[in-house]
Design an enzyme around this catalytic site. Structure first.
Site: not given
Length: 448
Positions: A104, A243, A245, A247
């Site tokens: 992440s 960010d 990833d 999410d």
């Protein structure tokens, strides 16, 4: 073994819990859990695997694939896609399991493994505990004739792009909007600009040149100054910072000012309540969300239900209460009408749709409430130490709580993804706020 944290398994790549060996064993354990021995030899079972742009993703992807195929699972490799795409595709492709390889917003040296069930939602604590037990005990491999296959799926990103476009009102166009999209050199570096361009926006992409080592580096939702500079330099109407990833999201106005997840949730909750779409009149957020958000909702006859930190716990509370909007101050915005987990791009699209619908600039939409002064200090500690149990820390926390009675609140917690103690306080008195946070953070730092 203590593998799972608040968001799957995470750690420094090629060490500890994040080695190829552990990934192989995790793959085998997950494969065995989702394909029981009694099921072997029956209908084909499949798992979809996505990843972000970290160099270590190649190693972990191969190891997970080996473990999964060894238990008879067929693996579909999506390549770099946002985390929410894995949840979407696990469900739409009728997979038994979805796996996202990503840490992440963490630095590039970290990586992680997140699991999604066949319904597209992250696994429960109970299922993760069972998989962890299987990792510790080991699992028998499938018979040679039942070993799974693996293949690349070329259209996974395209499927997600097409779906994301459907989440704004039919017929709406983003023509006339100039949008900076910062993809953090991460998983959405192709998908996010494509979605915005295909919806008609003039797109200024940044953070779209991943090299395996630059994910989240001075860009994205945790370093919004890069997006802000691009917004101002290009005279853009709005900035969307994702960010690694994708999410999480932060929204920036034309002057580069930032709205966090609390402000976005306030905007969406108020709008959905007006439309009769906010189920149960409730927004689900975590203990980290600002007191100002709670006051804003109460003033509109709405409810804020708080959970422990972690978007998975937000989603669990949403599902239990049949609520459809939740998230975190950090920018996870969960809209179960559209996605099974936080989706930064879809949240950004909903904000753009509000700009189009109302004709208002970003600045007028992104500050729904006055924040109660809040301060968060992240104190890194040495591996193996337990600073929160040290007597000076316990005393400092007690003293701070006593000072804040009736005028604020204190929240101390250990991060579930990094060796950090998070010291957060809210208080109308800014000088008192600074003092209590510094006292507690200083005690933690000395003990760690």
């Amino acid at each position: 073994m203590g593998l799972f944290g608040t968001d799957g398994v995470r750690g420094r790549a090629n060490s500890g819990n994040m080695t190829a060996e552990i990934a192989l064993r995790l793959g085998a354990a997950a494969g065995r859990f989702f394909r029981r021995e009694s099921d072997m030899g029956h209908a084909a079972h499949r798992v979809v695997i996505g990843k972000d742009t970290r160099l270590s993703g190649y190693m972990l992807e191969n190891a997970l694939t080996a473990g999964l195929t060894s238990t008879g699972m067929n693996v579909l490799l999506l390549g770099p896609v946002p985390t929410p795409a894995v949840g979407l595709l696990a469900r739409s492709m009728r997979a038994d399991l979805g796996v996202m390889i990503s840490a992440s917003h963490n630095p590039v040296d970290d990586n992680g493994i997140k699991f999604f069930g066949p319904d597209g939602f992250k696994l429960s604590d109970e299922v993760e505990a069972e998989i962890e037990r299987l990792v510790a005990e080991g699992v028998a491999p499938a018979d040679a004739r039942n070993i799974g296959r693996a293949k690349r799926i070329d259209d996974g990103r395209g499927r997600y792009v097409e779906y994301a476009k459907t989440t704004i009102p039919s017929g709406m166009t983003l023509e006339g909007l100039k949008v900076v999209i910062d993809c953090a050199n991460g998983a959405a570096y192709r998908a996010a600009p494509d979605v915005l361009a295909e919806l008609g926006a003039t797109v200024i992409p940044v953070g779209i040149s991943p090299n395996g080592r630059n994910i989240n580096e001075a860009c994205g939702s945790t370093h919004t100054e890069t997006c802000a500079e691009a917004v101002v330099a290009h005279g853009a109407d709005v900035g969307i910072a994702l960010d690694g990833d994708a999410d999480r999201v932060m929204i920036l106005d034309a002057e580069g000012r930032v709205a966090d997840g609390d402000q976005l949730m306030a905007l969406f909750a108020a709008r959905w309540a007006e439309e009769g779409r906010l189920r149960g009149g409730t927004l689900v957020a975590t203990v980290m969300s600002n007191l100002g958000l709670e006051r804003f909702l109460i003033g509109r006859g709405l409810t804020l239900q708080r959970t422990r930190v972690g978007d998975r716990y937000v989603v669990e509370a949403m599902r239990a209460g049949n609520f459809n909007l939740g998230g975190e101050q950090s920018g996870h915005i969960v809209m179960t009408d559209y996605a099974t987990t936080g989706d930064g791009l879809i949240a950004g699209l909903q904000f753009l749709a509000e700009m189009v619908r109302t004709g208002k600039p970003a600045a007028d939409l992104m500050q729904s409430f006055e924040r109660v002064p809040q301060r968060l200090d992240n104190v890194r500690y040495a591996a193996g130490s337990t600073p929160l149990s040290a007597a000076p820390v316990v005393s400092a926390i007690a003293a701070a709580e006593a000072e804040l009675v009736g005028c604020g609140r204190l929240l101390i917690r250990a991060s579930g993804t990094e060796p950090l103690i998070r010291v957060m306080a809210e208080c109308e008195d800014a000088s008192l706020l600074d003092r209590v946070v510094e006292d507690v953070a200083g005690a933690v730092r000395a003990a760690g």
